[in-house]
Design an enzyme around this catalytic site. Structure first.
Site, mmCIF file in Angstrom:
data_model
loop_
_atom_site.group_PDB
_atom_site.id
_atom_site.type_symbol
_atom_site.label_atom_id
_atom_site.label_comp_id
_atom_site.label_asym_id
_atom_site.label_seq_id
_atom_site.Cartn_x
_atom_site.Cartn_y
_atom_site.Cartn_z
ATOM 1 C CG ASP A 182 26.939 33.551 -29.032
ATOM 2 O OD1 ASP A 182 26.739 34.702 -28.618
ATOM 3 O OD2 ASP A 182 27.434 32.645 -28.326
ATOM 4 C CD GLU A 190 22.760 32.854 -26.364
ATOM 5 O OE1 GLU A 190 22.169 31.769 -26.164
ATOM 6 O OE2 GLU A 190 22.503 33.888 -25.731
#
Ligand code: UD1
Ligand code: UDP
Length: 386
Positions: free
Chosen positions: A99, A135
């Protein structure tokens, strides 16, 4: 006709390197792949630490890290540079992990070049784009662009299905972090590592002494959140003078500044601020710890396999499996809550024992093998169909 498939792994940070190392090692065992490692070096020192322990020398090093970099600056540098790399190298498949800015930038640039993307650790969600920030957005965006989705757990697979990802492109594989953890445990069993930053032999002299291991780096905790975390640790170290508090401090200046300011005096000699640890010594410290205070994602996955209670200093988690299994608990960044929950674990044996059971919700150590097999099948079908 047989040929080598050019598989590019693009990685930039410490956790990406830890979680892609087992995949790289597996790809390199198989002659049908021409495996190329391209590092953005979004992290410099912390990435190099991991590459070194796994003996991985990158084929391409884009060396993009700048001190106190901005998200936009890093992302634009990564896209611009990867654009040139993909134009020349023309990979058959790009693998990204997790992420980070590197993950999303590589997925987007691959898409612009019509290159298939395999997303390792796909489908983790909190449902809140601002937590973890940025993220959660990087994950959602990467899922939109990827062709192969390697979901660690059934929960992650369900998240992807809810977002309309085709079932045939989702594979529940486990998480490669457990493969890496098993490699580390094997290594530290055969040669227990020194812990850089701590005086030689000090951990041996702590025989029977309890130790709390701490890490933290989330951007949404910068400012007030971090100050509160540090004040809680100072309070705990004062209350529990017989407990050692070891904190390998992330190199981000937004983390180091409050940590050094609030905890730099070392408490009653029981607060140890050290630089980020190389992976094997860090796992040795996790193994040695009594409990862990963290906002890290990867540590939430490793700790259940080691039977270590984790208090997660965040308001949300995309890793609900450890919470359901009872080994992790969300405590946020509130001073009173962190102090109360940690004190409870340090004083109430029943509470501690309830959280300290070993479980393995994230994998069996064979995830890289599964991912590589699926990549091979995909490339055979994709390249030779019709
Ligand atoms: C990044 C990821 C985050 C991941 C974390 C793992 C993004 C947006 N963030 O956050 O998802 O959880 O890595 O640790 O992708 N620095 C160094 N040396 C290093 C590493 C960092 O000096 O080896 C300093 C630099 O000043 C750098 C700053 O830390 O500019 C921030 O690094 P960056 O990768 O942008 O953010 P992280 O907070 O590390
Ligand atoms: N880790 C490490 N050294 C340290 C702290 C953590 O090797 O000093 C490892 C840890 O075992 C885990 C990973 O780094 O595998 C987690 O990285 P981080 O917390 O930076 O990122 P996140 O997982 O939150 O993205």
């Amino acid at each position: 006709m047989k040929r080598n498939f050019k598989v590019f792994l693009v990685l930039g940070t410490r956790p990406e390197a830890i979680k892609l190392a087992p995949v790289i090692l597996e790809l390199r065992k198989r002659c049908e792949f021409d495996c190329r490692v391209c590092v953005t070096a979004q992290h410099r020192e912390m990435l190099d630490q991991v590459l070194q322990v796994f003996d991985i020398v990158p084929d391409l090093d884009l060396n993009l890290m700048r001190p106190d970099q901005t998200l936009s600056g890093l992302t634009s540098r990564a896209i611009e540079t990867l654009d040139g790399v993909f134009a020349v190298e023309k990979p058959d498949l790009v693998l990204v992990q997790g992420d980070t800015a590197t993950c999303f930038s590589a997925a987007l640039t691959s898409f612009y070049h019509h290159i298939a993307v395999g997303h390792v650790e796909a489908g983790l969600r909190t449902g809140n784009l601002y937590s973890p920030w940025p993220e959660e957005a990087n994950r959602v965006l990467t899922s939109r662009l990827a062709t192969l989705h390697f979901a660690p757990t059934e929960v992650n697979s369900q998240n992807l299905l809810r977002e309309g990802i085709e079932p045939a492109k989702i594979f529940v594989t486990g998480n490669t972090v457990i493969d890496a953890l098993f490699i580390a445990l094997e290594k530290i069993k055969s040669s227990p590592p020194d812990i850089p930053g701590l005086p030689a032999g000090i951990t041996a002299s702590w025989n029977g002494v309890r130790m709390v291991l701490i890490t933290g780096h989330r951007r949404e905790n910068f400012g007030q959140g971090f100050e509160s975390i540090c004040q809680s640790i100072a309070e705990l170290a004062n209350r529990f003078a017989d407990v050692q508090f070891v904190y390998p401090v992330h190199l981000n200046p937004n983390v180091r500044e409050p940590v050094m300011k609030i905890l730099g005096s070392g408490g009653k000699g029981n607060i140890h601020l050290i630089d980020p640890l190389p992976y094997f010594p860090f796992i040795a410290m996790m193994h040695r710890s009594t409990l862990i205070l963290t906002d890290s994602g990867g540590i939430q996955e490793e700790a259940p396999s080691l039977g270590k209670p984790v208090l997660v200093m965040r308001d949300t988690t995309e890793r609900p499996e450890a919470v359901s299994a009872g080994t992790a608990r969300l405590v946020g960044t509130d001073f009173r809550r962190i102090v109360m929950e940690t004190s409870r674990l340090l004083t109430d044996k029943d509470s501690y024992d309830c959280m300290a059971g070993k479980t393995n919700p994230y994998g069996d150590g064979q995830t890289a093998n599964r991912i590589v097999r699926i990549c091979g099948e995909f490339l055979q079908t994709e390249k030779y169909s019709g």
